[in-house]
Design a protein around this motif. Structure first.
Motif, short mmCIF file in Angstrom:
data_model
loop_
_atom_site.label_atom_id
_atom_site.label_comp_id
_atom_site.label_asym_id
_atom_site.label_seq_id
_atom_site.Cartn_x
_atom_site.Cartn_y
_atom_site.Cartn_z
N PRO A 32 0.62 -1.50 0.15
CA PRO A 32 -0.19 0.34 -0.17
C PRO A 32 1.05 1.80 -0.01
O PRO A 32 0.12 2.22 -0.59
CB PRO A 32 -1.08 -0.44 1.27
CG PRO A 32 -0.62 -0.63 1.79
CD PRO A 32 0.74 -2.01 1.35
N GLN A 33 1.96 1.15 0.23
CA GLN A 33 2.93 2.34 0.36
C GLN A 33 3.28 3.30 -1.24
O GLN A 33 3.83 4.45 -1.38
CB GLN A 33 3.86 2.58 1.70
CG GLN A 33 4.18 2.04 3.26
CD GLN A 33 3.65 0.60 2.91
OE1 GLN A 33 3.41 -0.33 2.10
NE2 GLN A 33 3.31 0.26 4.28
N ALA A 42 -6.43 4.42 1.44
CA ALA A 42 -7.50 3.78 2.06
C ALA A 42 -8.17 3.66 1.81
O ALA A 42 -8.99 2.21 2.40
CB ALA A 42 -8.04 5.42 2.44
N LEU A 43 -8.71 3.13 -0.07
CA LEU A 43 -9.36 2.55 -0.38
C LEU A 43 -8.62 0.87 -0.23
O LEU A 43 -9.60 0.10 -0.39
CB LEU A 43 -9.57 3.04 -1.67
CG LEU A 43 -10.02 4.63 -1.64
CD1 LEU A 43 -10.83 5.21 -3.30
CD2 LEU A 43 -11.33 3.74 -1.39
N LEU A 65 -10.60 -1.59 8.52
CA LEU A 65 -11.05 -0.64 7.69
C LEU A 65 -10.49 0.44 9.59
O LEU A 65 -10.38 2.04 9.27
CB LEU A 65 -12.37 -0.82 9.19
CG LEU A 65 -13.38 -1.57 7.84
CD1 LEU A 65 -14.73 -1.98 8.93
CD2 LEU A 65 -13.92 -0.32 6.77
N LEU A 66 -9.68 0.27 10.59
CA LEU A 66 -8.78 1.11 10.76
C LEU A 66 -7.91 1.28 10.48
O LEU A 66 -7.35 2.65 10.24
CB LEU A 66 -8.09 0.42 12.42
CG LEU A 66 -9.35 -0.10 13.37
CD1 LEU A 66 -9.11 -0.96 14.49
CD2 LEU A 66 -9.70 1.10 14.03
N ARG A 67 -7.22 0.72 10.12
CA ARG A 67 -5.86 0.94 8.87
C ARG A 67 -6.48 1.82 7.59
O ARG A 67 -5.54 2.93 7.01
CB ARG A 67 -4.68 -0.33 8.10
CG ARG A 67 -4.56 -1.29 8.67
CD ARG A 67 -2.95 -0.94 9.72
NE ARG A 67 -2.46 -0.34 8.68
CZ ARG A 67 -1.48 -0.83 7.93
NH1 ARG A 67 -1.36 -2.24 8.10
NH2 ARG A 67 -0.34 -0.21 7.18
N ALA A 72 -6.72 7.75 5.81
CA ALA A 72 -7.91 9.14 5.18
C ALA A 72 -8.69 9.10 6.49
O ALA A 72 -10.02 8.61 6.48
CB ALA A 72 -8.26 8.76 3.73
N PRO A 73 -8.55 10.10 7.66
CA PRO A 73 -9.71 9.92 8.58
C PRO A 73 -10.79 10.35 7.67
O PRO A 73 -11.58 10.25 8.54
CB PRO A 73 -8.86 10.86 9.55
CG PRO A 73 -7.61 10.95 9.38
CD PRO A 73 -7.17 10.51 8.24
N ARG A 74 -10.54 11.82 7.08
CA ARG A 74 -11.93 11.55 6.94
C ARG A 74 -12.71 11.06 5.99
O ARG A 74 -13.76 11.59 6.00
CB ARG A 74 -11.49 13.29 6.52
CG ARG A 74 -11.11 13.78 7.90
CD ARG A 74 -11.06 15.59 6.71
NE ARG A 74 -10.78 16.47 7.98
CZ ARG A 74 -11.65 17.49 8.19
NH1 ARG A 74 -12.44 17.94 7.18
NH2 ARG A 74 -11.87 17.96 9.07
N LYS A 75 -11.61 9.88 5.23
CA LYS A 75 -13.07 8.98 3.98
C LYS A 75 -12.31 7.80 3.59
O LYS A 75 -12.06 6.95 3.38
CB LYS A 75 -11.86 9.74 2.70
CG LYS A 75 -12.53 10.98 1.89
CD LYS A 75 -11.87 11.16 1.16
CE LYS A 75 -12.98 12.45 0.80
NZ LYS A 75 -12.49 12.65 -0.61
N PRO A 76 -12.01 7.01 5.47
CA PRO A 76 -12.62 6.26 5.53
C PRO A 76 -13.43 5.25 5.04
O PRO A 76 -12.90 4.00 4.96
CB PRO A 76 -11.54 5.36 7.01
CG PRO A 76 -13.32 6.38 7.33
CD PRO A 76 -13.38 7.86 7.01
#
Length: 81
Positions: A32-33, A42-43, A65-67, A72-76
């Motif tokens: 993911p990085q 996030a997606l 989901l926590l990851r 993206a705290p505003r778009k999990p």
């Protein structure tokens, strides 16, 4: 691989998508990085969560989901829920 972003609750497996184990295997092959944007990372984790939910693996679903929320705290989760 394209996965719909309507994520079911972690305790309710869905039967409308493809093979969740294949989705997880494909996700495991991708770092993911390496994804170019925070939103895509996030997606990535949202997709993993959906596959784990379909597979009935609640704990892994919640971790994914926590990851997603971390990246993206505003778009999990998608806006189409």
């Amino acid at each position: 691989m394209v996965i719909s972003y309507r994520t079911p609750p972690c305790s309710e497996p869905s039967t409308t998508a493809g093979d969740p184990s294949a989705a997880i295997a494909a996700a495991d092959a991708l770092a993911p990085q390496a994804l170019p944007t925070t939103e895509r990372r996030a997606l990535y984790f949202t997709d993993r969560a959906k596959a784990f939910a379909q597979w009935g693996r609640r704990d892994e679903c919640i971790r994914a989901l926590l990851r997603a929320e971390y990246w993206a705290p505003r778009k999990p989760t998608p806006s189409r829920l």
